[in-house]
Design a protein around this motif. Structure first.
Motif, PDB file in Angstrom:
ATOM      1  N   ALA A  23       2.630  -1.833  -3.525  1.00 62.49           N
ATOM      2  CA  ALA A  23       2.943  -1.417  -2.155  1.00 62.49           C
ATOM      3  C   ALA A  23       1.934  -2.012  -1.182  1.00 62.49           C
ATOM      4  O   ALA A  23       0.758  -2.182  -1.503  1.00 62.49           O
ATOM      5  N   ALA A  24       2.407  -2.309   0.026  1.00 58.03           N
ATOM      6  CA  ALA A  24       1.530  -2.867   1.057  1.00 58.03           C
ATOM      7  C   ALA A  24       0.846  -1.771   1.860  1.00 58.03           C
ATOM      8  O   ALA A  24      -0.208  -2.011   2.468  1.00 58.03           O
ATOM      9  N   ARG A  25       1.439  -0.583   1.855  1.00 59.26           N
ATOM     10  CA  ARG A  25       0.931   0.488   2.711  1.00 59.26           C
ATOM     11  C   ARG A  25       1.363   1.831   2.145  1.00 59.26           C
ATOM     12  O   ARG A  25       2.396   1.938   1.473  1.00 59.26           O
ATOM     13  N   VAL A  26       0.571   2.865   2.415  1.00 60.17           N
ATOM     14  CA  VAL A  26       0.962   4.230   2.067  1.00 60.17           C
ATOM     15  C   VAL A  26       0.967   5.091   3.326  1.00 60.17           C
ATOM     16  O   VAL A  26       0.237   4.818   4.287  1.00 60.17           O
ATOM     17  N   GLU A  27       1.807   6.099   3.302  1.00 56.64           N
ATOM     18  CA  GLU A  27       1.752   7.162   4.311  1.00 56.64           C
ATOM     19  C   GLU A  27       1.339   8.417   3.568  1.00 56.64           C
ATOM     20  O   GLU A  27       2.084   8.931   2.741  1.00 56.64           O
ATOM     21  N   LEU A  28       0.125   8.881   3.819  1.00 54.99           N
ATOM     22  CA  LEU A  28      -0.410  10.044   3.119  1.00 54.99           C
ATOM     23  C   LEU A  28       0.061  11.323   3.796  1.00 54.99           C
ATOM     24  O   LEU A  28      -0.119  11.498   4.998  1.00 54.99           O
ATOM     25  N   CYS A  29       0.655  12.205   2.996  1.00 57.14           N
ATOM     26  CA  CYS A  29       1.212  13.463   3.504  1.00 57.14           C
ATOM     27  C   CYS A  29       0.837  14.617   2.584  1.00 57.14           C
ATOM     28  O   CYS A  29       0.685  14.442   1.373  1.00 57.14           O
ATOM     29  N   ALA A  30       0.747  15.793   3.133  1.00 53.25           N
ATOM     30  CA  ALA A  30       0.785  17.038   2.373  1.00 53.25           C
ATOM     31  C   ALA A  30       2.162  17.643   2.614  1.00 53.25           C
ATOM     32  O   ALA A  30       2.994  17.058   3.311  1.00 53.25           O
TER      33      ALA A  30
ATOM     34  N   THR B 217     -10.758  10.691   0.346  1.00 55.99           N
ATOM     35  CA  THR B 217     -10.610  10.328  -1.065  1.00 55.99           C
ATOM     36  C   THR B 217      -9.635   9.176  -1.230  1.00 55.99           C
ATOM     37  O   THR B 217      -9.880   8.225  -1.993  1.00 55.99           O
ATOM     38  N   ALA B 218      -8.516   9.229  -0.499  1.00 54.91           N
ATOM     39  CA  ALA B 218      -7.523   8.152  -0.568  1.00 54.91           C
ATOM     40  C   ALA B 218      -8.110   6.849  -0.037  1.00 54.91           C
ATOM     41  O   ALA B 218      -7.931   5.784  -0.631  1.00 54.91           O
ATOM     42  N   ARG B 219      -8.814   6.936   1.102  1.00 53.27           N
ATOM     43  CA  ARG B 219      -9.384   5.722   1.691  1.00 53.27           C
ATOM     44  C   ARG B 219     -10.372   5.046   0.753  1.00 53.27           C
ATOM     45  O   ARG B 219     -10.422   3.811   0.647  1.00 53.27           O
ATOM     46  N   ARG B 220     -11.165   5.842   0.068  1.00 54.68           N
ATOM     47  CA  ARG B 220     -12.152   5.284  -0.860  1.00 54.68           C
ATOM     48  C   ARG B 220     -11.498   4.690  -2.103  1.00 54.68           C
ATOM     49  O   ARG B 220     -12.073   3.814  -2.747  1.00 54.68           O
ATOM     50  N   ALA B 221     -10.289   5.166  -2.417  1.00 48.76           N
ATOM     51  CA  ALA B 221      -9.652   4.782  -3.679  1.00 48.76           C
ATOM     52  C   ALA B 221      -8.786   3.540  -3.588  1.00 48.76           C
ATOM     53  O   ALA B 221      -8.485   2.922  -4.610  1.00 48.76           O
ATOM     54  N   ILE B 222      -8.342   3.180  -2.362  1.00 53.64           N
ATOM     55  CA  ILE B 222      -7.383   2.069  -2.238  1.00 53.64           C
ATOM     56  C   ILE B 222      -7.854   1.032  -1.230  1.00 53.64           C
ATOM     57  O   ILE B 222      -8.632   1.325  -0.318  1.00 53.64           O
ATOM     58  N   GLY B 223      -7.337  -0.185  -1.408  1.00 53.15           N
ATOM     59  CA  GLY B 223      -7.649  -1.267  -0.484  1.00 53.15           C
ATOM     60  C   GLY B 223      -6.505  -1.625   0.437  1.00 53.15           C
ATOM     61  O   GLY B 223      -6.676  -2.424   1.351  1.00 53.15           O
ATOM     62  N   ILE B 224      -5.317  -1.067   0.194  1.00 52.64           N
ATOM     63  CA  ILE B 224      -4.165  -1.343   1.050  1.00 52.64           C
ATOM     64  C   ILE B 224      -4.196  -0.459   2.295  1.00 52.64           C
ATOM     65  O   ILE B 224      -5.035   0.435   2.416  1.00 52.64           O
ATOM     66  N   GLN B 225      -3.267  -0.692   3.210  1.00 47.35           N
ATOM     67  CA  GLN B 225      -3.240   0.063   4.461  1.00 47.35           C
ATOM     68  C   GLN B 225      -2.926   1.532   4.208  1.00 47.35           C
ATOM     69  O   GLN B 225      -2.059   1.875   3.392  1.00 47.35           O
ATOM     70  N   LEU B 226      -3.630   2.377   4.937  1.00 43.89           N
ATOM     71  CA  LEU B 226      -3.475   3.833   4.821  1.00 43.89           C
ATOM     72  C   LEU B 226      -3.068   4.415   6.168  1.00 43.89           C
ATOM     73  O   LEU B 226      -3.837   4.368   7.127  1.00 43.89           O
ATOM     74  N   ASN B 227      -1.844   4.920   6.232  1.00 46.31           N
ATOM     75  CA  ASN B 227      -1.393   5.677   7.389  1.00 46.31           C
ATOM     76  C   ASN B 227      -1.391   7.159   7.046  1.00 46.31           C
ATOM     77  O   ASN B 227      -1.158   7.535   5.894  1.00 46.31           O
ATOM     78  N   VAL B 228      -1.610   7.991   8.031  1.00 46.38           N
ATOM     79  CA  VAL B 228      -1.683   9.442   7.831  1.00 46.38           C
ATOM     80  C   VAL B 228      -0.694  10.127   8.757  1.00 46.38           C
ATOM     81  O   VAL B 228      -0.662   9.836   9.963  1.00 46.38           O
ATOM     82  N   ILE B 229       0.114  11.020   8.208  1.00 46.22           N
ATOM     83  CA  ILE B 229       1.042  11.765   9.059  1.00 46.22           C
ATOM     84  C   ILE B 229       0.267  12.814   9.852  1.00 46.22           C
ATOM     85  O   ILE B 229      -0.647  13.465   9.336  1.00 46.22           O
TER      86      ILE B 229
ATOM     87  N   GLY C  40     -11.177   6.676   8.134  1.00 44.42           N
ATOM     88  CA  GLY C  40     -10.941   5.254   7.936  1.00 44.42           C
ATOM     89  C   GLY C  40      -9.482   4.870   7.815  1.00 44.42           C
ATOM     90  O   GLY C  40      -9.162   3.800   7.286  1.00 44.42           O
ATOM     91  N   ALA C  41      -8.582   5.720   8.322  1.00 49.40           N
ATOM     92  CA  ALA C  41      -7.152   5.396   8.280  1.00 49.40           C
ATOM     93  C   ALA C  41      -6.851   4.177   9.136  1.00 49.40           C
ATOM     94  O   ALA C  41      -7.541   3.899  10.127  1.00 49.40           O
ATOM     95  N   ASP C  42      -5.809   3.458   8.754  1.00 49.52           N
ATOM     96  CA  ASP C  42      -5.357   2.300   9.528  1.00 49.52           C
ATOM     97  C   ASP C  42      -4.327   2.672  10.581  1.00 49.52           C
ATOM     98  O   ASP C  42      -4.125   1.934  11.544  1.00 49.52           O
ATOM     99  N   GLY C  43      -3.651   3.809  10.369  1.00 50.04           N
ATOM    100  CA  GLY C  43      -2.597   4.199  11.298  1.00 50.04           C
ATOM    101  C   GLY C  43      -2.286   5.673  11.209  1.00 50.04           C
ATOM    102  O   GLY C  43      -2.704   6.368  10.262  1.00 50.04           O
ATOM    103  N   VAL C  44      -1.545   6.162  12.183  1.00 48.52           N
ATOM    104  CA  VAL C  44      -1.093   7.552  12.205  1.00 48.52           C
ATOM    105  C   VAL C  44       0.401   7.583  12.493  1.00 48.52           C
ATOM    106  O   VAL C  44       0.967   6.652  13.077  1.00 48.52           O
TER     107      VAL C  44
ATOM    108  N   GLU D 193      -2.459   7.573  23.059  1.00 45.99           N
ATOM    109  CA  GLU D 193      -3.742   7.190  23.651  1.00 45.99           C
ATOM    110  C   GLU D 193      -4.893   7.632  22.754  1.00 45.99           C
ATOM    111  O   GLU D 193      -5.884   6.909  22.592  1.00 45.99           O
ATOM    112  N   ALA D 194      -4.763   8.809  22.140  1.00 44.29           N
ATOM    113  CA  ALA D 194      -5.808   9.291  21.235  1.00 44.29           C
ATOM    114  C   ALA D 194      -5.929   8.397  20.006  1.00 44.29           C
ATOM    115  O   ALA D 194      -7.024   8.208  19.469  1.00 44.29           O
ATOM    116  N   ALA D 195      -4.805   7.816  19.569  1.00 44.82           N
ATOM    117  CA  ALA D 195      -4.814   6.942  18.397  1.00 44.82           C
ATOM    118  C   ALA D 195      -5.561   5.643  18.664  1.00 44.82           C
ATOM    119  O   ALA D 195      -6.071   5.010  17.732  1.00 44.82           O
ATOM    120  N   GLY D 196      -5.631   5.239  19.925  1.00 45.88           N
ATOM    121  CA  GLY D 196      -6.374   4.039  20.275  1.00 45.88           C
ATOM    122  C   GLY D 196      -5.843   2.805  19.569  1.00 45.88           C
ATOM    123  O   GLY D 196      -4.662   2.471  19.674  1.00 45.88           O
TER     124      GLY D 196
END
Length: 249
Positions: free
Chosen positions: A24-31, A47-59, A88-92, A113-116
């Motif tokens: 996968a090129a990217r994950v969307e981390l969710c609970a 924990t997810a950011r430290r474990a992977i090198g691909i893009q990490l988005n967070v819901i 250290g997320a790449d996106g939201v 705007e908060a996401a910058g």
């Protein structure tokens, strides 16, 4: 030729690792997956950011249910965006609606705007908005990078007709990413029929827990029946098969 992208909806750091293993090129981390995805804890993000090198988005979704948020809930979302940045997320990933089913421009703009500089995805709040084409233009005007959608149907394959229209209307101004019900068996056909280049899937399988003693009389969900002694985790082989299927489109 654009290389199709698989984004995995990951329910844990372990699923993030499995998604990367599968290609996968990217994950969307969710609970809160049974609720459609809610914001994971800061600890899970780190924990997810430290474990992977691909893009990490967070819901960024404070609860299940609708997408009409109170001022207090918006404040929670703003703080969660800051937490995602710090982790250290790449996106939201977020989306707010008005009571009449239109896009809440003010609150989405505030969150954007908060996401910058973070990448922003408008999630499946889009699938319960009143007018998808009006919403498309508004979300583009807000500067989102992509829309996650099932085409306003129960699954993306069922909503493929609308998804194809959205891809055409978007004309490269924003990414339209089909999600919900997407798997290794239908992703290639979905690519062919919609023209989409990014796809969102869970690719999970059931894994038995390690408990030997099991008191099955007690449910942690109370009146809601949940699986207490097994969990769902991303299957890297399912991810890999999806990527392979897309190579033949």
């Amino acid at each position: 030729m654009v290389t199709p992208i698989i984004e995995v909806c990951a329910n844990s750091a372990a699923s993030c690792v499995a998604a990367e293993q599968g290609g996968a090129a990217r994950v969307e981390l969710c609970a809160g997956i049974p609720e459609g995805g809610t914001t994971p804890s800061y600890g899970e993000m780190v924990t997810a950011r430290r474990a992977i090198g691909i893009q990490l988005n967070v819901i960024i979704r404070p609860r299940g249910g609708d997408f009409l948020y109170t001022p207090a809930e918006v404040q929670t979302m703003l703080l969660d965006i800051e937490a995602a940045k710090a982790a250290g997320a790449d996106g939201v990933v977020f989306g707010c609606l008005n009571p009449d089913g239109t896009i809440d421009m003010e609150r989405n703009r505030q969150l954007k705007e908060a996401a910058g500089s973070l990448s922003t995805t408008f999630h499946r709040a889009f699938d319960v908005c009143r007018d998808p084409f009006e919403a498309l233009e508004q979300i583009i005007s807000l500067g989102f990078d992509r829309i996650l959608t099932s085409g306003q149907e129960a699954s993306a394959p069922q909503g493929a007709g609308l998804i194809a229209q959205l891809v055409e209307r978007a004309a490269g101004r924003i990414i339209i990413m089909p999600g919900c019900g997407v798997n290794e068996n239908n992703v290639a056909e979905l690519a062919r029929t919609t023209g989409a280049q990014e796809f969102h899937m869970s690719a999970r399988h059931r894994v038995e827990g390690g408990m030997v003693y099991r008191n099955e009389r007690v449910s942690m969900g109370g009146t809601v029946t949940v699986e207490e002694f097994a969990r769902e985790i991303t299957d890297p082989q399912r991810v890999a098969r999806s990527i392979e299927a897309l190579r033949h489109v």
